[in-house]
Scaffold this active site. Structure first.
Site, PDB file in Angstrom:
ATOM      1  N   GLU A  63      15.481  -0.227  -5.160  1.00  0.00           N
ATOM      2  CA  GLU A  63      15.808   0.554  -3.969  1.00  0.00           C
ATOM      3  C   GLU A  63      16.290  -0.330  -2.817  1.00  0.00           C
ATOM      4  O   GLU A  63      17.070   0.098  -1.984  1.00  0.00           O
ATOM      5  CB  GLU A  63      14.578   1.330  -3.498  1.00  0.00           C
ATOM      6  CG  GLU A  63      14.331   2.641  -4.196  1.00  0.00           C
ATOM      7  CD  GLU A  63      13.238   3.424  -3.504  1.00  0.00           C
ATOM      8  OE1 GLU A  63      13.560   4.258  -2.641  1.00  0.00           O
ATOM      9  OE2 GLU A  63      12.061   3.193  -3.827  1.00  0.00           O
ATOM     10  N   ASP A  86       3.438   8.534  -2.359  1.00  0.00           N
ATOM     11  CA  ASP A  86       4.164   7.546  -1.572  1.00  0.00           C
ATOM     12  C   ASP A  86       3.597   7.412  -0.166  1.00  0.00           C
ATOM     13  O   ASP A  86       2.967   8.315   0.368  1.00  0.00           O
ATOM     14  CB  ASP A  86       5.640   7.973  -1.479  1.00  0.00           C
ATOM     15  CG  ASP A  86       6.581   6.793  -1.265  1.00  0.00           C
ATOM     16  OD1 ASP A  86       6.105   5.693  -0.933  1.00  0.00           O
ATOM     17  OD2 ASP A  86       7.800   6.980  -1.437  1.00  0.00           O
TER      18      ASP A  86
END
Length: 633
Positions: free
Chosen positions: A452, A397
């Site tokens: 998200e 990430d």
């Protein structure tokens, strides 16, 4: 007078007349040159026409389909520190060939693929004897070109490449951001606001749809975005880096246009077809499949709790899901550990969880921050250790860059993860520009405004199948039933449908066990989501309004649909093979999800009631007398 003297006198006189003519009229105007490149099916696919302006020596590329323009004549050119190869070009010759490649994909719209393309390599010379080859490829579903420069061309300072659309063409665009996570909105080609847009822009023209894309992007170059001035229908290529370093011969990424009707564009594998072949010889260890993703289910506390993670493993075992993804919180800063100790890190309970999961036939994948893998030393610290523990994959990430330096990091991490048999899911990342063909361990990438986010709209949900998800696996993370702010919050059936509508090699299911247990019909459907797809078909839809896709696994078809607007009955053509099909519909009822089996012939229209901004899910299987469900144990 001797004959030889007479000939000399005549020649002298003619030269004088010619010189006087040139003095009076000036030099003759150079003529334009044009070349056509047709695909393998010239009567149905797109057609590319390259034109060299005789006066300026500049190149333009025009794309049409069925005699109608898709992309207007658009600039083609590249500028290096040694030469401006956007004008002053002289044609030297061409070479034609047919490209036929067969390959298998570990993930995506279909596993077995055949790419057929016509390729023409045009050779040009610019000022100061600079050389440029332009390679043009045309397939039944796209047109692409790339620049090829010899050694000594120097660094690249930019491209003059652009795409000029009909001014009134409908356009679905997302503002550019470094992680490619913005919403898609609808404009027209000319009226879109001035700004920068993601290089996954979709346009609808009289000649069909065109999705702008990029393929074969690596650390030898810099990623592209689209630059637009309001009032103009042209979208220029802008590179992340103002100077792209090049110390040898260079083949740039492909500037691609996926072209055709909406079904052709949606089902296309063109960006993968353009990419280099797999660099992983043995792919037997690469196994896609759905995962229970615990971040939206429990957040960071879940990542720090061995007991909670064991509970998630137990739940995944009950559901038959092959993976659990452990997100942030499972590890501490390695600088605090004694890395010379062969038993490091003593603080981590992850090896214990991996052993626990292995006994229950569940694989563990782990989140890890880019900053902990951004040097060779860190990669050598982490990746062999994760492999030794038995971790199956990494979710990396926060790269948050498409610079050449970052793309070189991608080159290194891709080789390293393949060497250590680790599946990969990139978040905070670029988008899959052919990467999944070349590196088949890449199961998915984010690069999307997904579950998200708290900014999604129903229109965005109905645009993604025609834009971002066309070019590769997309980790949208569907299934977060417990999130009240999701745009289809009134449609549990629509949320289930997203698990089919959005393709991802690792389908990270984002709900809580409690939310699944409260919806047993949804849970049963999600338990049957296949690891990969054999075929994909668009059944119906229009960007920003609706999308219904069918994906085959063996003899069964899974169907997912999403719609915008008020409650209504959607008419869905069942574009499957002829014969009778049992369609096991999952719909929203007044008191929750309901299952409605119905028998329909292939090619007939299926009437599906959907709620406002809702959707549906279904499984279709061959009907036979006595069959009442498509479920399998």
């Amino acid at each position: 007078m001797p004959r030889s003297y007479r000939r000399s006198a005549v020649a002298f006189l003619l030269c004088g007349v010619l010189a006087m003519t040139l003095f009076i009229t000036g030099p003759a105007q150079a003529k334009d040159s044009a070349w056509t490149v047709r695909g393998p099916s010239p009567h149905s696919g797109p057609l590319a026409q390259l034109r060299l302006d005789g006066a300026s020596g500049a190149l333009t590329l025009h794309v049409s389909r069925g005699g109608r323009t898709v992309v207007e004549p658009s600039p083609v050119g590249i500028v290096t520190e040694r030469a401006d190869l956007s004008h002053g070009l002289r044609y030297l010759g061409r070479h034609d060939r047919t490209v036929v490649e067969r390959y298998r994909s570990t993930v995506g719209k279909e596993r077995s693929r055949t790419a057929r393309m016509t390729e023409t390599r045009f050779r040009f010379r610019g000022s100061a004897s600079a050389r440029l080859d332009l390679v043009v490829r045309v397939s039944d579903d796209g047109v692409a070109y790339r620049y090829v420069l010899p050694s000594g061309s120097g660094d690249v300072l930019g491209e003059t490449s652009a795409f000029t659309l009909p001014a009134d063409a409908a356009a679905w665009l997302g503002d550019y951001r470094k992680d490619n996570e913005n919403l898609f909105k609808e404009y027209t080609a000319a009226t879109a606001p001035t700004g920068e847009y993601m290089s996954q822009a979709l346009f609808e023209t009289a000649g069909g749809y065109a999705l702008i894309a990029e393929s074969d992007l690596s650390g030898r170059y810099s990623a592209a975005r689209l630059i637009h001035q309001q009032g103009q229908p042209t979208y220029r290529i802008g590179l992340w880096d103002q100077r792209v370093a090049s110390d040898g011969p260079l083949s740039t990424p492909w500037r691609a246009m996926i072209v055709g009707d909406l079904a052709t564009v949606t089902q296309s594998t063109f960006t993968d077809d353009l990419a280099p072949a797999s660099r992983v010889a043995d792919t037997s260890w690469i196994r896609p499949g759905p995962a229970l993703w615990t971040w939206l289910a429990g957040g960071k506390p879940a990542g720090q709790s061995l007991s909670m993670q064991k509970g998630y493993v137990d739940y995944a075992t009950q559901r038959g899901w092959p993976y659990v993804v452990v997100d942030a919180g499972w590890y501490f800063d390695p600088d605090q550990w004694d890395v010379t100790d062969p038993d490091w890190p003593r603080n981590s309970w992850l090896p214990q969880l991996v052993d626990y999961a292995r006994e229950r036939h569940v694989g563990i994948q782990v989140w890890i921050h880019h900053r902990d893998l951004d040097t060779a030393e860190e990669r050598e610290l982490w990746l062999p250790t994760l492999e030794k523990w038995g971790v199956k994959g990494v979710k990396i990430d926060f790269m948050d860059s498409e610079a050449q330096e970052t793309l070189r990091w991608y080159d290194e991490i891709l080789k390293a993860t393949a060497d250590h048999h680790l599946l990969v899911n990139f978040h905070g990342s670029t988008i899959p520009k052919g990467i999944q063909r070349t590196w088949p361990q890449v199961m998915s990438m984010e690069g999307v405004n997904g579950e998200e986010k708290r900014t999604n709209t129903p229109q965005h949900l109905a645009t993604l199948p025609f834009t971002r998800n066309v070019i590769g696996s997309m980790d949208f993370t569907p299934g977060a039933f417990h999130r009240a702010e999701r745009p289809n919050a009134g449609s549990d059936a629509g949320e289930v449908g997203l698990s089919v509508l959005y393709e991802s090699g690792i389908q990270n299911l984002a709900g809580t066990p409690e939310s699944y247990d409260a919806r047993p019909l949804a849970r049963r459907f999600l338990e049957q989501i296949p690891a990969s797809w054999d075929r994909t078909r668009l059944l119906t839809g229009r960007p920003g309004e609706s999308a219904v896709l069918a994906r085959a696994s063996g003899s069964r078809w899974f169907i997912g649909g999403t719609f915008t607007g008020p409650e209504h009955t959607a008419e869905v053509p069942l574009r499957l093979e002829p014969g009778r099909w049992l369609v096991d519909l999952l719909l929203d009822g007044p008191d929750g999800l309901v299952r409605t089996p119905t028998v329909v012939r292939g090619g007939q229209t299926l009437s599906v009631p959907v709620t406002a901004d809702g959707g549906f899910a279904a499984i279709a299987c061959r009907w036979r007398p006595g069959l009442s469900t498509c479920d399998r144990p």
